[in-house]
Write a protein that holds these residues in place. Structure first.
Motif, short mmCIF file in Angstrom:
data_model
loop_
_atom_site.label_atom_id
_atom_site.label_comp_id
_atom_site.label_asym_id
_atom_site.label_seq_id
_atom_site.Cartn_x
_atom_site.Cartn_y
_atom_site.Cartn_z
N TYR A 32 0.89 -1.16 0.00
CA TYR A 32 0.00 0.00 0.00
C TYR A 32 0.92 1.21 0.00
CZ TYR A 32 -3.54 -3.37 1.39
OH TYR A 32 -4.39 -4.45 1.44
N PHE A 34 2.23 5.22 -0.96
CA PHE A 34 1.78 6.61 -0.92
C PHE A 34 2.94 7.53 -1.29
CE2 PHE A 34 -2.03 5.68 1.63
CZ PHE A 34 -1.68 4.46 2.17
N TYR A 36 3.72 11.58 -0.24
CA TYR A 36 3.33 12.77 0.51
C TYR A 36 4.29 13.90 0.16
CZ TYR A 36 0.18 10.28 3.72
OH TYR A 36 -0.86 9.57 4.28
N LEU A 44 2.36 16.98 6.48
CA LEU A 44 2.41 16.19 5.26
C LEU A 44 1.06 16.21 4.55
CD1 LEU A 44 4.25 13.20 6.90
CD2 LEU A 44 5.20 14.61 5.09
N LEU A 46 -1.10 14.39 1.41
CA LEU A 46 -1.14 13.23 0.54
C LEU A 46 -1.27 13.65 -0.92
CD1 LEU A 46 -1.33 10.11 0.27
CD2 LEU A 46 -3.82 10.37 0.45
N LYS A 49 -2.07 7.68 -3.89
CA LYS A 49 -1.90 6.39 -3.24
C LYS A 49 -2.17 5.27 -4.23
CE LYS A 49 -6.64 6.38 -1.41
NZ LYS A 49 -7.11 7.71 -1.82
N PHE A 51 -3.22 1.07 -4.10
CA PHE A 51 -3.56 -0.13 -3.33
C PHE A 51 -3.60 -1.34 -4.24
CE2 PHE A 51 -3.82 2.60 -0.08
CZ PHE A 51 -5.05 3.03 0.41
N ALA A 94 2.35 1.22 3.66
CA ALA A 94 1.53 0.85 4.81
C ALA A 94 1.25 -0.64 4.85
CB ALA A 94 0.22 1.62 4.81
N SER A 101 -3.07 -5.08 9.54
CA SER A 101 -2.39 -3.84 9.18
C SER A 101 -3.20 -2.67 9.70
CB SER A 101 -2.26 -3.74 7.66
OG SER A 101 -1.75 -2.46 7.32
N TYR A 102 -2.60 -1.87 10.50
CA TYR A 102 -3.28 -0.71 11.03
C TYR A 102 -3.07 0.51 10.15
CZ TYR A 102 -3.55 -3.56 15.24
OH TYR A 102 -3.77 -4.57 16.14
N GLY A 103 -2.35 0.31 9.07
CA GLY A 103 -2.10 1.43 8.19
C GLY A 103 -0.95 2.30 8.61
N LYS A 104 -0.17 1.85 9.61
CA LYS A 104 0.95 2.69 10.01
C LYS A 104 1.94 2.78 8.86
CE LYS A 104 4.04 -0.63 12.24
NZ LYS A 104 4.56 -1.12 13.54
N LEU A 105 2.49 3.95 8.69
CA LEU A 105 3.31 4.24 7.53
C LEU A 105 4.80 4.06 7.83
CD1 LEU A 105 1.42 7.45 6.39
CD2 LEU A 105 1.38 5.24 5.25
N PHE A 107 8.18 5.31 6.13
CA PHE A 107 8.55 6.37 5.20
C PHE A 107 9.95 6.16 4.64
CE2 PHE A 107 5.22 9.53 5.52
CZ PHE A 107 4.61 9.26 6.73
N TYR B 33 -2.64 8.58 14.85
CA TYR B 33 -1.23 8.13 14.83
C TYR B 33 -0.33 9.26 15.30
CZ TYR B 33 -3.03 4.74 11.42
OH TYR B 33 -3.74 3.75 10.79
N SER B 100 -6.52 2.21 8.30
CA SER B 100 -6.44 3.64 8.05
C SER B 100 -5.40 3.90 6.97
CB SER B 100 -6.07 4.37 9.33
OG SER B 100 -6.96 4.01 10.36
N TYR B 101 -5.83 3.94 5.76
CA TYR B 101 -4.89 4.09 4.65
C TYR B 101 -4.86 5.49 4.07
CZ TYR B 101 -4.25 -0.92 4.77
OH TYR B 101 -3.95 -2.19 5.15
#
Lengths: 117, 114
Positions: A32, A34, A36, A44, A46, A49, A51, A94, A101-105, A107, B33, B100-101
Motif C-alpha cells: 500500500y 503513498f 506525501y 504532510l 497526501l 496512493k 492499493f 503501509a 495492518s493498522y495502516g501505520k506508515l 517512510f 497516529y 487507516s490508509y
C-alpha cells in the motif's frame, strides 16, 4: 520489516522541466504505497496512493505515479514542474508482514526538490 | 472543515523536564497516529490509537514516552525526563477508515531540548 528507499536526497530541476522522483519498497506482498509532500514548516499532504488495480495512479497537483512490481518501484512523476512544487517529498508504505495492518506508515528518507526559475 | 491541529507549535524545554504534546484530530476520525521526524532518523511511527485503545505502541522509543487518548478524540503524547535526542518534530495524523490508509496530518510540534 518493510523498508522504503528514496535514492535521491536532493534533486534540482528547472521550472517547466519534467520530474521523476524514485522510490523502491522492500516488502514482497502487495504494498500500500503513498506519496506525501511537505512544504517548509507544514505537515504532510497526501499526493496520491496505490492499493491495487491500475498501476498508473493520478494524484493532486498534476502528479502521477507508476507501480512496477518487477522493479519494486513506485516513482513519482510530473510532466512540467512549477516553482510552487519546491518541497520535500516522501514515499511511504503501509503494508504489513503479518497480522492486522493498522495502516501505520513506513517512510522513505525523503527527496528535497529545488526548482530553478 | 477543520483539519488536525497540534499544540504547542513550538516547545523549548530543559533536559530532564517533562513535556506534553497535544493532538486534536479531525472530528469523527477514529484512528490516530503519532510520528516523529528528526534529522537523523527521518519519519518514524510512534503509536497508533483506535478509539481510546492503542493496539500498536511498537514505535515508542523508550518507557519515557507515553500517550493517551480520551473520548475517542484528543490525544496527548508525554515525554518524561526529556533528553536532547528527543528533539524533533512530532506529527499527529488521523483517519476515518479501518484500516487507516488515508491519513491527514497536523502541522506538528517542534520540540527542542536544551
Amino acid at each position: 520489516a518493510q523498508s522504503v528507499t528514496q535514492p535521491d536526497i536532493h534533486i534540482t530541476v528547472s521550472e517547466g522541466a519534467s520530474l521523476e522522483l524514485r522510490c523502491n519498497y522492500s516488502y514482497g506482498a502487495t504494498p500500500y504505497l503513498f506519496w506525501y509532500v511537505q512544504s517548509p514548516g507544514q505537515g504532510l499532504q497526501l499526493l496520491l496512493k496505490y492499493f491495487s488495480g491500475d498501476t498508473l495512479v493520478q494524484g493532486i497537483k498534476g502528479f502521477e505515479a507508476e507501480f512496477k512490481r518487477s522493479q519494486s518501484s513506485f516513482n513519482l512523476r510530473k510532466p512540467s514542474v512549477h516553482w510552487s512544487d519546491a518541497a520535500e517529498y516522501f514515499c511511504a508504505d503501509a503494508s504489513n508482514a503479518g497480522g492486522t495492518s493498522y495502516g501505520k506508515l513506513t517512510f522513505g528518507q525523503g527527496t528535497i526538490l529545488t526548482v530553478h526559475p | 472543515g477543520a483539519g488536525v491541529s497540534q499544540s504547542p507549535s513550538n516547545k523549548v524545554t530543559e533536559k530532564g523536564k517533562d513535556v506534553e504534546l497535544r493532538c486534536d484530530p479531525i472530528s469523527g476520525h477514529t484512528a490516530l497516529y503519532w510520528y516523529r521526524q528528526s534529522l537523523g532518523q527521518g519519519l518514524e511511527f510512534l503509536i497508533y490509537f483506535q478509539g481510546n485503545s492503542a493496539p500498536d505502541k511498537s514505535g515508542l522509543p523508550s518507557d519515557r514516552f507515553s500517550a493517551e487518548r480520551t473520548g475517542g478524540s484528543v490525544s496527548t503524547l508525554t515525554i518524561q525526563r526529556t533528553q536532547q535526542e528527543d528533539s524533533a518534530v512530532y506529527l499527529c495524523a488521523s483517519s476515518d477508515t479501518i484500516p487507516s490508509y488515508e491519513q491527514y496530518f497536523g502541522p506538528g510540534t517542534r520540540l527542542t531540548v536544551t
